[in-house]
Every structure is written in structure tokens, then in C-alpha cells.
Design a protein around this motif. Structure first.
Motif, short mmCIF file in Angstrom:
data_model
loop_
_atom_site.label_atom_id
_atom_site.label_comp_id
_atom_site.label_asym_id
_atom_site.label_seq_id
_atom_site.Cartn_x
_atom_site.Cartn_y
_atom_site.Cartn_z
N ILE A 222 4.39 50.92 4.38
CA ILE A 222 4.59 49.56 3.88
C ILE A 222 5.16 49.62 2.47
N SER A 223 5.77 48.53 2.04
CA SER A 223 6.33 48.45 0.70
C SER A 223 5.23 48.35 -0.33
N GLU A 224 5.51 48.81 -1.56
CA GLU A 224 4.51 48.69 -2.62
C GLU A 224 4.32 47.22 -3.02
N VAL A 225 5.22 46.35 -2.63
CA VAL A 225 5.05 44.90 -2.81
C VAL A 225 4.51 44.35 -1.49
N PHE A 226 3.23 44.04 -1.46
CA PHE A 226 2.60 43.65 -0.20
C PHE A 226 1.74 42.41 -0.43
N THR A 227 1.33 41.78 0.67
CA THR A 227 0.45 40.61 0.61
C THR A 227 -0.79 40.87 1.46
N ALA A 228 -1.75 39.97 1.37
CA ALA A 228 -2.95 40.08 2.20
C ALA A 228 -2.57 40.00 3.67
N THR A 229 -1.57 39.20 3.98
CA THR A 229 -1.12 39.08 5.37
C THR A 229 -0.59 40.41 5.89
N THR A 230 0.14 41.13 5.03
CA THR A 230 0.64 42.46 5.41
C THR A 230 -0.52 43.38 5.80
N LEU A 231 -1.56 43.40 4.98
CA LEU A 231 -2.71 44.27 5.24
C LEU A 231 -3.47 43.82 6.50
N GLN A 232 -3.57 42.53 6.72
CA GLN A 232 -4.23 42.03 7.92
C GLN A 232 -3.48 42.48 9.19
N GLN A 233 -2.15 42.43 9.14
CA GLN A 233 -1.36 42.87 10.28
C GLN A 233 -1.53 44.36 10.54
N VAL A 234 -1.58 45.14 9.45
CA VAL A 234 -1.81 46.58 9.58
C VAL A 234 -3.17 46.85 10.22
N LEU A 235 -4.19 46.14 9.77
CA LEU A 235 -5.54 46.34 10.29
C LEU A 235 -5.65 45.95 11.76
N GLU A 236 -4.97 44.88 12.16
CA GLU A 236 -4.98 44.49 13.57
C GLU A 236 -4.34 45.56 14.43
N GLN A 237 -3.25 46.14 13.96
CA GLN A 237 -2.62 47.24 14.70
C GLN A 237 -3.54 48.45 14.75
N PHE A 238 -4.17 48.77 13.63
CA PHE A 238 -5.10 49.89 13.55
C PHE A 238 -6.26 49.72 14.52
N ARG A 239 -6.84 48.51 14.57
CA ARG A 239 -8.00 48.25 15.43
C ARG A 239 -7.68 48.45 16.90
N SER A 240 -6.43 48.22 17.27
CA SER A 240 -6.07 48.30 18.68
C SER A 240 -5.88 49.72 19.19
N ILE A 241 -5.77 50.70 18.28
CA ILE A 241 -5.44 52.05 18.73
C ILE A 241 -6.30 53.17 18.13
N SER A 242 -7.07 52.88 17.08
CA SER A 242 -7.78 53.98 16.42
C SER A 242 -9.03 53.46 15.72
N ARG A 243 -9.84 54.43 15.23
CA ARG A 243 -11.00 54.11 14.43
C ARG A 243 -10.99 54.86 13.10
N VAL A 244 -9.97 55.67 12.87
CA VAL A 244 -9.88 56.49 11.66
C VAL A 244 -8.55 56.22 10.97
N MET A 245 -8.62 55.74 9.73
CA MET A 245 -7.40 55.47 8.97
C MET A 245 -7.35 56.35 7.73
N LEU A 246 -6.24 57.05 7.54
CA LEU A 246 -5.95 57.76 6.31
C LEU A 246 -5.03 56.87 5.49
N CYS A 247 -5.48 56.45 4.33
CA CYS A 247 -4.73 55.52 3.50
C CYS A 247 -4.20 56.24 2.26
N PHE A 248 -2.89 56.19 2.07
CA PHE A 248 -2.25 56.85 0.93
C PHE A 248 -1.59 55.79 0.06
#
Length: 399
Positions: A222-248
Motif C-alpha cells: 500500500i502507499s505511505e499515504v493511506f486512510t482508515a478505509t484502506t486499512l479496513q479493506q486490507v483487513l477484510e482481505q486478510f480475514r478471508s485467507i489467513s490468520r497471521v499478518m506480517l506488517c512492514f
């Protein structure tokens, strides 16, 4: 099952060295000239630029010239191009810059060596190719590359860097099977400048996990310019396929992500979030803490219980043990020699100490190899006493 807040997972750094440092078989009565090339980024926008690390390297150069004055005469040439505005630009042109120095500008009456901080692992990789092909001793003070682990590709390459990509490679290769994580989601923020290290570590993690069997890996940038909506969309994708997130990403990204995860009921112990902290530096990486003094503090406090933090072994970052290596002297030199105001309060001193140690190590390597008067290349495994601490080379550990 809950996860205790912010446990620290310790990394150990393995360092391999094979020294190619030769001169004629004759006994030389005069000091041998050694010319050090230090490539770097000239604009003071990060803590590994030449105006930042140059004073530390200059002090180390004076120290080894004093210590080995009857054996060697060390000099340093700083290689830079003012047209290159970022670390990425320097990395893209590193091979050309070093080649021009090696073939056209260096003294033919001296032994060449490459000692530089290295802003990115791609810069290290580019310079390593030239060093390996010409048997040039190469020491990096900050960034490294995973080819360090391959002695065929990197026969003359070693590092005193505090944060090693090869160590992260080993870590992720070991920790994923350890916890039997079969599906991993990687979130990386695309930065420039100091934040570029997150992108480099993320790519290292991708490389490590991709080599593991029976592993499903999803990577999201994701871009370094992000919104709460961006993070919510990422989390929804994450929830559908995994339980472990590495965040950099910087600390404020991690905190914002966890706050949104809490609101989506994703910090209840079913999900694990793992981030990295190369060293504590609020000015470079933000403050990795739940307590920001805002309305989200209590949410962040609860959400941080799902966070694991990966960081290197703590490093003695005092400057007082080395004569002449003081904050006052570093600041004075930065102002007089680089026209740079070096404010050390809150800065990562490891990025000053490591370049100092790199020059110091060159002096010790030179001393040991001078007594070997045969023209040959051979592997050496030694433990060198460095200030402020010891460094084990070969199959050893930086302590």
C-alpha cells in the motif's frame, strides 16, 4: 488464547568472512598505502547518508592510522554524485560509481578496499559483484544483502551492520515452520528514504517464506499515504485467507492497523500481527507504542496485545568508550566538514557506531594479513576485539 503485549523475538546475526587482501611476497619496510572507497548518499535525509556517517568514519580512520602508523597508511575517498537524490538512485548507480573509482580515479600505488555504510541491500549487492570479481575486501556498516550467506558469490564480503537482511532471511525461514503457520499475509508500505528499510525486509520475508514447502503467501503493498478505509479493506482481505499478518511499516501505520482490527473484532486472539523494529528511533520509524495521548489510546492498548515485535539483539550504543568518538566531536566535524547540523538527541547511534567499527575492523584485518607475505587468497576465521564490543567472524555471532 491471548498473546502477551509486545514480546521481543531476538535475532542473532551470523557473519561470514573470507579475506582476499594480497600484496607482493617481498618484505616491505615502508608503510603500505591502503585506499578506502566509501560510496554513499550525499543529501542528509537519513541516518546512513555520508554527512551523517562521514564524521564517524573519519575519526576511525585517524585512529587506525595512529595505531598502525608503521605498517599502513590509510586514506579514504568518498564516492558520490550530487545528481543522485535518494538512496534508491545511489543503489541503481552504485556499480558505475565504484567502477569509475576503481578503474580511473584510485591510486595505483595503494591497496584498494571498500568500506561504506550502504543505504539499501540492493546497493550492497551491486558493489559486492565488483568486489567479488576483483578480490576486494568489502565491509558494510549498516545494510547487508542475503548473498552474504553465499560464500561463492560473496567471498570478500562482511558486515558489522546492526540489521542484516541475511539474518531476517534466516529468522523468517525458521519462525514460520516453528509456529506451523501455513498461510501468511504480508502487508508492506511503499516508502522512500528511511522507510525503505521496511520494503527491503518485506522482500526478504517474501523470499524466505516462498522457499518453504506447503506455504500459502499473500503479499499486499500500500502507499505511505493511506486512510482508515484502506486499512479496513486490507483487513477484510486478510480475514478471508489467513490468520497471521506480517506488517512492514512505520509505527503509526502499525498502530492505526491494530485500531481498525480491533473495531473489526480481529484482536480477540484468533489473529496474530507481527512487525519489525530495527532499532528504537522515533524520528525515523515512529514510536511503536499504544500510548499516543489521543482518544484511541484505550483501543490501541487492547489491540497491542495481539502484536509481536521482531527486533535485533540490543546493542551497546554508548560513544564514551572510544577516545575522540564523542557527540560533541561528531557534531563539530559534521558542521565543519559537511556543513551539516548533526543533532544526536533521539538519533540511532548504532548507525554511527557500525561505520566506525567497519573502519576499525579494516585496520585489524590489514594488520593480520600483512604478516602473510605470500600472494594467495585464503579463508580466515577470527575474532576481532572491536570497540565498543566484540565481533566474531566466520560462523560466529555479532554480540
Amino acid at each position: 488464547m491471548g498473546i502477551t503485549p509486545r514480546p521481543t523475538i531476538v535475532l542473532k546475526y551470523c557473519l561470514f568472512m573470507r579475506v582476499f587482501f594480497t600484496h607482493g611476497a617481498q618484505v616491505v619496510s615502508q608503510p603500505i598505502n591502503v585506499e578506502i572507497a566509501s560510496i554513499g548518499h550525499i543529501y542528509p535525509d537519513n541516518s546512513v547518508c555520508l554527512p551523517y556517517v562521514g564524521p564517524a568514519q573519519d575519526i576511525a580512520l585517524e585512529a587506525i592510522n595512529e595505531q598502525y602508523e608503521h605498517l599502513f597508511n590509510f586514506s579514504i575517498t568518498y564516492i558520490f554524485d550530487r545528481k543522485l537524490k535518494s538512496c534508491v538512485d545511489v543503489a541503481d548507480n552504485a556499480a558505475d560509481l565504484v567502477s569509475r573509482w576503481y578503474y580511473k580515479k584510485r591510486s595505483v600505488n595503494s591497496i584498494p578496499a571498500l568500506v561504506f555504510p550502504s543505504c539499501t541491500d540492493t546497493e550492497t549487492y551491486a558493489v559486492n559483484q565488483l568486489a567479488a570479481s576483483h578480490n576486494l575486501l568489502m565491509i558494510t556498516g549498516v545494510a547487508t544483502h542475503y548473498v552474504l550467506m553465499n560464500k561463492t558469490q560473496s567471498p570478500t564480503f562482511l558486515t558489522v551492520g546492526h540489521s542484516s537482511s541475511s539474518s531476517y532471511l534466516q529468522f523468517y525461514s525458521a519462525v514460520i515452520p516453528l509456529f506451523n503457520w501455513r498461510s501468511v499475509f504480508i502487508l508492506a508500505v511503499q516508502y522512500t528514504g528511511a522507510g525503505l528499510s521496511y520494503v527491503n525486509i518485506a522482500r526478504t520475508a517474501v523470499r524466505a517464506i516462498s522457499s518453504l514447502p506447503n506455504q500459502m503467501l499473500t503479499v499486499k503493498f500500500i502507499s505511505e499515504v493511506f486512510t482508515a478505509t484502506t486499512l479496513q479493506q486490507v483487513l477484510e482481505q486478510f480475514r478471508s485467507i489467513s490468520r497471521v499478518m506480517l506488517c512492514f511499516g512505520r509505527a503509526e501505520v502499525v498502530r492505526a492497523l491494530l485500531i481498525e482490527a480491533y473495531r473489526l473484532n480481529m484482536t480477540d486472539g484468533e489473529y496474530v500481527y507481527v512487525t519489525v523494529e530495527s532499532f528504537v528511533s522515533p524520528s525515523l520509524f515512529g514510536r511503536l507504542d499504544w500510548n499516543y495521548g489521543d482518544e484511541d489510546d484505550q483501543i490501541a492498548k487492547r489491540a497491542f496485545q495481539s502484536l509481536l515485535v521482531v527486533r535485533p539483539v540490543d546493542f551497546n550504543d554508548t560513544l564514551t568508550e572510544v577516545r575522540g568518538f564523542t557527540t560533541a566531536e561528531l557534531s563539530r566535524r559534521a558542521r565543519s566538514e559537511y556543513n551539516f547540523s548533526l543533532t544526536l538527541t533521539g538519533q540511532p547511534l548504532v548507525n554511527l557506531i557500525s561505520p566506525f567499527l567497519a573502519i576499525n575492523l579494516l585496520g585489524q584485518v590489514s594488520k593480520h594479513t600483512k604478516h602473510d607475505t605470500s600472494v594467495r587468497s585464503e579463508a580466515r576465521l577470527r575474532c576481532y576485539k572491536l570497540e565498543p564490543g566484540p565481533l566474531m567472524t566466520g560462523q560466529g555471532v555479532v554480540k
